[in-house]
Design an enzyme around this catalytic site. Structure first.
Site, short mmCIF file in Angstrom:
data_model
loop_
_atom_site.label_atom_id
_atom_site.label_comp_id
_atom_site.label_asym_id
_atom_site.label_seq_id
_atom_site.Cartn_x
_atom_site.Cartn_y
_atom_site.Cartn_z
N LYS A 1 0.84 -1.20 0.00
CA LYS A 1 0.00 0.00 0.00
C LYS A 1 0.88 1.25 0.00
CE LYS A 1 -3.92 -1.80 2.70
NZ LYS A 1 -4.97 -1.61 1.70
N ARG B 1 -10.37 -11.55 2.07
CA ARG B 1 -11.24 -12.63 1.55
C ARG B 1 -10.57 -13.98 1.69
NH1 ARG B 1 -11.53 -9.58 -4.10
NH2 ARG B 1 -11.35 -7.84 -2.64
N1 BES Z 1 -8.09 -3.71 4.38
C1 BES Z 1 -8.27 -3.29 3.04
C2 BES Z 1 -9.58 -2.54 2.81
C3 BES Z 1 -9.75 -1.24 3.54
C4 BES Z 1 -9.32 -0.07 2.97
C5 BES Z 1 -10.38 -1.19 4.76
C6 BES Z 1 -9.50 1.13 3.64
C7 BES Z 1 -10.57 -0.01 5.42
C8 BES Z 1 -10.12 1.16 4.86
C9 BES Z 1 -8.27 -4.51 2.12
O1 BES Z 1 -7.51 -5.58 2.51
C10 BES Z 1 -7.72 -4.05 0.81
O2 BES Z 1 -6.62 -3.61 0.78
N2 BES Z 1 -8.52 -4.15 -0.22
C11 BES Z 1 -8.13 -3.76 -1.51
C12 BES Z 1 -8.71 -4.77 -2.45
C13 BES Z 1 -8.21 -4.66 -3.83
C14 BES Z 1 -6.76 -4.98 -3.93
C15 BES Z 1 -9.03 -5.62 -4.68
C16 BES Z 1 -8.70 -2.36 -1.79
O3 BES Z 1 -9.79 -2.06 -1.34
O4 BES Z 1 -8.00 -1.58 -2.42
ZN ZN Z 2 -5.48 -5.48 1.92
#
Ligand code: BES
Ligand code: ZN
Ligand code: ZN
Length: 503
Positions: free
Chosen positions: A278, A352
């Site tokens: 990230k 997931r």
């Molecule tokens: N934990 C994150 C989602 C999230 C983002 C929760 C901001 C709370 C606040 C999750 O694991 C994630 O990173 N999801 C990705 C999925 C994508 C790679 C398909 C996302 O939302 O960007």
């Molecule tokens: Zn994530």
């Protein structure tokens, strides 16, 4: 230490601070025989003349009282229009009163509803109980890491209400839910150097064991044996190994044949994104990527605290998502407990992968009649609904109706989102059974579609709550101090109380 509130028909030795709720437009305080004539005159004069207090919803006005009185201040608190009044909504007023009590360094506080002259005892009880709930929810404070924290004494609050017993019983239920919210917030606010799968388990054990909740833990070796391969893959990059934590509350007698219900939580104690790392800014919030699991823990605590007459299983998948030479990679193909193979296209779509093994394990071992998972699953959920509503993907209308009702009783807002075969199909891979990443749009829906591949029987009621938007409050709000919200505990506590308990 949590806030203590007691209810009494007519509190004695009133001193320090009085809280008087007032409906909009009232020009006198009413009978209020707990006030002496001088104080009553002062209050009535304020209600008549003071332009900055008219009793509008959540309006607050502090009247300093003469030094010869035992009472240091009287706080008028606006209930809004009596015709539109809803007891649940008074929680924000309770929450807004809390900082004022702190500001005035109140020690003893006497709040009243007895002067309102409400015809129905239940109305008065609900008002007193929810006002108290608002105060309690806002009184939450996370100061474990403040070395100069003075461990402020909490004020003692006494509620003067003619509906003493009813109010007290109602508040007991609400307060159990608040205690569940508090443990969820505590877990969410802990820093990720101290909260990781193994320490998470110890903290929960310490807190829940004495309430009669059975606890079972799988370490990485046991997880390997049982086939939590997808969950294990997410944790591979971290020196802190994954865990599965199972909590069981058996509130029904042994002879009862009721099928259990299950709650499943995503517990990623820190989500760096892994190899698909990230961006830096704001990454610290990803210590709360275990918010779904925290809600499950909080729910179990509140059910046990109020001795709910139901058999409930909570399971949380704990892992830390880190980049390292041991980490799983984009391109890897992993095998889930269910047997399906998954092509990893993005290691940041890890939630997931943790959830599906827990979902499979629960369906294999306890065969619940209803199960709900909670997860801070997708940023896309926040794009869709912002931070006001939590998205709810539900496979049966009846369960949605139950959730919707529990939502309006608890104030935790849910918005129904679609499940559709198209979202399931989107998650099929060319070289494995599934992939963990969908297309560019509708990411919350394709994530739900991915999970749906692991729901074995459509007759089992299932809901997936994507609580990403309800993870954190960046600044103080009426009933949530800045930090982890603890969302999900209250709505699910009501869901269980309304539909899954023996009366
Ligand atoms: N934990 C994150 C989602 C999230 C983002 C929760 C901001 C709370 C606040 C999750 O694991 C994630 O990173 N999801 C990705 C999925 C994508 C790679 C398909 C996302 O939302 O960007
Ligand atoms: Zn994530
Ligand atoms: Zn995540």
């Amino acid at each position: 230490m949590t806030l203590n509130i007691i209810f009494s028909k007519s509190p004695k030795n009133i001193k320090d601070t009085l809280i008087l709720p007032v409906y909009e437009g009232k020009k006198t305080i009413g009978t209020a025989d707990f006030l002496n004539n001088n104080l009553k005159k002062t209050v009535n004069a304020t209600l008549k003349k003071q332009k900055s207090f008219t009793g509008k919803k959540d309006e607050i006005y502090v009247i300093p009282t003469p030094t010869e009185s035992d009472i240091d201040q009287i706080i008028l608190a606006g209930l809004g229009d009596k015709k539109e009044f809803k007891a649940l909504n008074v929680e924000t007023l309770g929450g807004k009163l809390w900082p004022i009590l702190k500001q005035h360094k109140c020690d003893k506080v006497y709040a009243f509803t007895s002067h309102l002259g409400l015809a129905k005892k239940n109305d008065e009880a609900e008002l007193a109980a929810h006002l108290s709930m608002g105060l309690k929810l806002r009184s939450y404070n996370f100061d474990t890491y403040k070395t100069d924290s003075k461990k402020n004494k909490l004020p003692k609050i006494t509620f003067g209400t003619t509906a003493q017993n009813l109010a007290s019983a109602l508040y007991k239920e609400l307060s159990a839910a608040a205690d569940g919210v508090f443990i969820a917030r505590d877990l969410m606010n802990e820093p990720p150097n101290n909260l990781y799968p193994a320490s998470y388990v110890s903290m929960v054990r310490k807190d829940l064991k004495s309430l009669g909740i059975e606890i079972e833990v799988f370490d990485e070796k046991k997880m390997e044996k049982l086939g939590f391969h997808s969950h294990l893959a997410v944790g591979m990059g971290s020196a802190r190994k994954p865990r599965v934590l199972i909590m069981r509350w058996n509130g029904l007698p042994k002879s009862s044949k009721a099928e259990p219900i299950a709650f499943i939580g995503k517990g990623v104690t820190f989500d760096t994104g892994g190899i698909s790392i990230k961006p830096g800014p704001g990454m610290e919030d990803m210590k709360m990527d275990m918010g779904g699991s925290a809600a499950v823990v909080g729910l179990m605590k509140s059910l046990a605290a109020r001795k709910a007459k139901a058999n409930v299983v909570g399971i949380v998948g704990l892992a830390e998502n880190m980049p390292s030479s041991n980490a799983y990679r984009p391109g890897d193909i992993i095998k889930s407990m269910d047997g399906k193979t998954i092509e990893v296209l993005n290691t940041d779509a890890e939630g997931r992968l943790v959830l599906i093994d827990a979902l499979t394990y629960i369906q294999k071992t306890i065969k619940p009649k209803m199960m709900i998972d909670l997860a801070t699953l997708t940023g896309a959920m926040m794009v869709a609904l912002g931070t006001e509503y939590c998205g709810a993907f539900v496979n049966q209308d009846k369960l949605w109706d139950q959730l919707n009702e529990a939502s309006s009783q608890s104030g935790e807002k849910l918005w129904r989102m679609p499940l559709d075969k198209a979202y399931k199909d989107e998650m099929k891979s060319k070289i494995a059974d599934l992939k963990n990443l969908g297309g560019r749009f509708g990411g919350a829906c394709s994530a739900a579609g991915f999970l749906q591949h692991f729901i074995k029987d459509d007759k089992v009621a299932w809901a997936h709550l994507d609580i990403a938007g309800k993870m954190i409050h960046k600044s103080d709000s009426a009933t949530v101090p800045a930090g982890g919200i603890g969302f999900g505990v209250r709505v699910l506590d009501r869901l269980v109380a309304n539909n899954y308990e023996k009366k």
